[in-house]
Design an enzyme around this catalytic site. Structure first.
Site, PDB file in Angstrom:
ATOM      1  N   ASP A 179      -3.486   2.537  -6.258  1.00 23.33           N
ATOM      2  CA  ASP A 179      -4.113   1.334  -5.715  1.00 23.33           C
ATOM      3  C   ASP A 179      -3.352   0.100  -6.227  1.00 23.33           C
ATOM      4  OD1 ASP A 179      -5.893  -0.417  -4.612  1.00 23.33           O
ATOM      5  OD2 ASP A 179      -7.617   0.168  -5.822  1.00 23.33           O
ATOM      6  N   ASP A 182       2.932   2.088 -16.711  1.00 25.19           N
ATOM      7  CA  ASP A 182       3.349   0.743 -17.142  1.00 25.19           C
ATOM      8  C   ASP A 182       4.830   0.542 -16.855  1.00 25.19           C
ATOM      9  OD1 ASP A 182       3.486   2.800 -18.987  1.00 25.19           O
ATOM     10  OD2 ASP A 182       3.024   1.581 -20.738  1.00 25.19           O
ATOM     11  N   TYR A 217     -12.762   6.389  -9.508  1.00 28.99           N
ATOM     12  CA  TYR A 217     -13.557   5.968  -8.349  1.00 28.99           C
ATOM     13  C   TYR A 217     -14.760   6.878  -8.147  1.00 28.99           C
ATOM     14  CZ  TYR A 217      -9.573   3.089  -7.142  1.00 28.99           C
ATOM     15  OH  TYR A 217      -8.577   2.158  -7.170  1.00 28.99           O
ATOM     16  N   LYS A 258      -0.059   8.478 -16.889  1.00 29.36           N
ATOM     17  CA  LYS A 258      -0.146   7.872 -18.226  1.00 29.36           C
ATOM     18  C   LYS A 258      -0.397   9.019 -19.204  1.00 29.36           C
ATOM     19  CE  LYS A 258      -0.432   4.163 -20.915  1.00 29.36           C
ATOM     20  NZ  LYS A 258       0.783   3.418 -21.284  1.00 29.36           N
ATOM     21  N   ASP A 268      -0.301  -2.391  -4.125  1.00 27.29           N
ATOM     22  CA  ASP A 268      -0.477  -3.840  -3.920  1.00 27.29           C
ATOM     23  C   ASP A 268       0.755  -4.561  -4.462  1.00 27.29           C
ATOM     24  OD1 ASP A 268      -3.019  -3.622  -2.828  1.00 27.29           O
ATOM     25  OD2 ASP A 268      -3.787  -5.341  -3.968  1.00 27.29           O
TER      26      ASP A 268
END
Ligand code: NAD
Length: 363
Positions: free
Chosen positions: A245, A221, A142, A189, A249
């Protein structure tokens, strides 16, 4: 207690839901004899239209002076459909998080039993889930350099983390884990990304200071899959900005809807409280938005920023009662559990207010 609260309604359904968050704060002040004063400010598309700037200086000044901020959402279809627009609503949100030093975004996955069937996941898998996400908020892709080649055919976003950014949020997450189930899962990751390897090393170091907490590490993942397969395995989940983020969701489906999840962004200064959902252009102005995430954000504000636990509990109890009595907004209505009454934004807001006024605690 005297507090100054800044309300930033933003765009789309932001103003529709924030109206009810603010009304709940006013009612809590009356019911518990507090003095809450309110100011309002612009951000996002509304601010661009009025001033050309998604975060006007005036908004930032008011934010810095306030004791807490209640925010709605920013965004407009115009920008979603034209990625080349340089001045964008979300720049306001990213800038205010950075300027206020809001580095930790807490997203509790609070599951009301009445909504077990509103989720697309089986009730037997969901029941008992209680997760607290810590999403890092001031680093990652970001804020890293964004580059587009001269021929416009190649693009990159720098995924960047500094050790201190990971340390400070890790401490917050471990402290929360100590107060909860003493389990912390750090999601990264690290098999692919150097920034994730720094993330994992740092969390391992900080974890040594909290020997009572059981630390695990999971790749993003796998975490995305495990969250659906067995959400009860998680207590505190600590993760970076982008992964958080996306995962939260996904986790909103555990709670039944985006309209049920609240968040608190905290750090060095004023706390910032908002639903996790966006401006939802598809339902704007239709009285369809669920105001409960905004109202739950207010409960987080009262508890985290002002230490008002009883007031926060009354809000949660009132929502619990509304749901137990069979009232739903459209997004959490589920045919298999009828009869229930489907309410619009306004009717739902009014009903929660009424139950808060009656001060009934369900648990
Ligand atoms: P969204 O969260 O706005 O909506 C996703 C889906 O959830 C939509 O179908 C919407 O109708 C539904 N939904 C969201 N909140 C709801 C509520 N309270 N009640 C009932 N249903 C609800 O995400 P999106 O559609 O990807 O993005 C729309 C805009 O919001 C974009 O411009 C995006 O940039 C912006 N956005 C802003 C924020 C923020 O301000 N924090 C966060 C995410 C997206």
């Amino acid at each position: 207690m005297k507090k100054n609260i800044l309300v930033i309604p933003g765009d789309g359904i932001g103003p529709e839901v924030t109206t009810w968050g603010k009304a709940v704060l006013e009612q809590i002040a009356t019911s518990f004899d507090h003095e809450f004063s309110f100011d309002e400010a612009l951000m996002g598309h509304a601010a661009i239209e009025a001033t050309g700037n998604p975060l006007p200086d005036e908004t930032l000044e008011k934010a810095k002076k306030s004791d807490a901020i209640l925010f709605g959402a920013v965004g407009h279809a115009k920008y979603d459909n034209d990625p080349s627009l340089k001045v964008r609503p979300e720049q306001g949100l990213l800038k205010i998080r950075k300027e206020l030093g809001l580095y930790a975004n807490l997203r509790p996955i609070m599951l009301f039993d009445e909504l077990l069937n509103a989720s697309s996941i089986k009730a037997s898998i969901l029941k008992g889930t209680d997760i607290l996400f810590f999403r890092e908020l001031t680093g990652d892709v970001y804020f890293g350099d964004k580059v587009r080649s001269e021929d416009r055919n190649t693009a990159s976003d720098l995924m960047i983390y500094h050790k201190y950014e990971i340390e400070r949020i890790a401490h917050k997450a471990y402290e929360a884990a100590m107060q909860r189930g003493r389990k912390l899962c750090s999601v990264d990751k690290a098999n692919v990304l150097e920034s994730s390897r720094l993330w994992r090393e740092t969390v391992q170091e900080i974890g040594k200071q909290y020997p009572e907490v059981e630390t695990t590490h999971m790749f993003i993942d796998n975490a995305a899959m495990q969250l659906i397969k067995d959400p009860k395995q998680f207590d505190v989940v600590l993760t970076a900005n982008l992964f958080g983020d996306i995962l939260t969701d996904e986790a909103s489906q555990i709670a039944g809807s985006m309209g049920m999840l609240a968040s608190a962004s905290v750090g060095d200064g004023t706390g910032f409280f908002e639903p996790i959902h966006g401006s939802a252009h598809d339902i704007t102005g239709k009285d369809l938005a669920n105001p409960l995430a905004s109202i739950l954000s207010v409960a987080l504000m009262l508890e985290i920023s002002f230490g008002l636990k009883e007031e926060a509990q009354l809000i949660i109890s009132s929502i619990d009662r509304v749901l137990k009595e069979g009232f739903r907004t459209n997004d959490i209505a589920d045919d298999s559990t009828s009869p229930y009454h489907v309410l619009g934004t306004e009717e739902m807001g009014k009903l929660v207010l009424k139950y808060i006024t009656q001060k009934t605690y369900t648990n």
